[in-house]
Enzyme design. Structure first.
Site, mmCIF file in Angstrom:
data_model
loop_
_atom_site.group_PDB
_atom_site.id
_atom_site.type_symbol
_atom_site.label_atom_id
_atom_site.label_comp_id
_atom_site.label_asym_id
_atom_site.label_seq_id
_atom_site.Cartn_x
_atom_site.Cartn_y
_atom_site.Cartn_z
ATOM 1 C CG PHE A 46 -0.396 -0.289 2.532
ATOM 2 C CD1 PHE A 46 0.274 0.675 3.259
ATOM 3 C CD2 PHE A 46 -0.525 -1.561 3.066
ATOM 4 C CE1 PHE A 46 0.813 0.393 4.495
ATOM 5 C CE2 PHE A 46 0.010 -1.859 4.310
ATOM 6 C CZ PHE A 46 0.684 -0.884 5.026
ATOM 7 N N GLY A 69 2.518 3.073 -4.152
ATOM 8 C CA GLY A 69 2.018 4.172 -4.970
ATOM 9 C C GLY A 69 1.324 5.247 -4.163
ATOM 10 C CG HIS A 70 -1.281 6.236 -0.492
ATOM 11 N ND1 HIS A 70 -1.119 6.759 0.772
ATOM 12 C CD2 HIS A 70 -2.493 6.646 -0.905
ATOM 13 C CE1 HIS A 70 -2.209 7.432 1.111
ATOM 14 N NE2 HIS A 70 -3.053 7.381 0.112
ATOM 15 C CG PHE A 71 0.702 10.090 -2.077
ATOM 16 C CD1 PHE A 71 -0.309 9.940 -3.020
ATOM 17 C CD2 PHE A 71 0.352 10.366 -0.766
ATOM 18 C CE1 PHE A 71 -1.641 10.105 -2.667
ATOM 19 C CE2 PHE A 71 -0.984 10.528 -0.414
ATOM 20 C CZ PHE A 71 -1.987 10.383 -1.357
ATOM 21 C CB VAL A 106 1.546 9.059 3.870
ATOM 22 C CG1 VAL A 106 0.662 9.284 2.676
ATOM 23 C CG2 VAL A 106 0.795 9.313 5.156
#
Length: 143
Positions: free
Chosen positions: A41, A44-46, A51
């Site tokens: 998770f 790509g976050h971010f 985060v």
């Protein structure tokens, strides 16, 4: 309970198992999850600013609360979300942080549980709210 012991009652497995340790203390459960930084998770976050997503914080709180339901109930049932209420995000969580969860059952009616949970990092609350969980008999689950 450590991660391997939790696997005997939680249906989650890597990469979705989000509790490293958990213990009951009276009416409360205390659990921890260390954010390593390589979790799916965060990829790509971010980019450049990893985060932990708010929905993942809610999932950490839900999985952390499993001991409140009891091993006996979880032997024949699976816990599913029935709702979230009053969820507040107060502080971001990053790789290297250890999320500490404290939760208790506020109400129970049959297979329905209302759980009050708080997640914190280094004593600062990052997420809190009410989780509603419904136990569903395993023999009624169809793929």
């Amino acid at each position: 309970m450590n991660r391997e012991q939790l696997k005997t009652i939680l249906p989650h497995r890597e990469p979705m198992l989000l509790v490293d340790e958990s213990e009951l203390d009276g009416e409360f459960v205390h659990s921890k999850y260390h954010v390593r930084g390589d979790e799916f998770f965060l990829q790509g976050h971010f980019p450049g600013y990893p985060v932990v997503p708010g929905v993942i914080l809610c999932e950490i709180m839900a999985q952390s609360s499993v001991l409140l339901v009891g091993e006996g109930e979880l032997a024949t049932n699976t816990a599913f979300y029935a709702g979230l209420e009053g969820i507040k995000f107060r502080k971001s969580v990053f790789p290297g942080d250890t999320v500490c969860v404290e939760a208790r059952v506020a109400q129970q009616r049959g297979p329905a549980y209302v759980i009050e949970a708080t997640a914190s990092v280094d004593g600062a609350v990052c997420c809190s709210g009410t989780l509603k969980i419904m136990l569903v008999p395993n023999d009624s689950l169809k793929k």
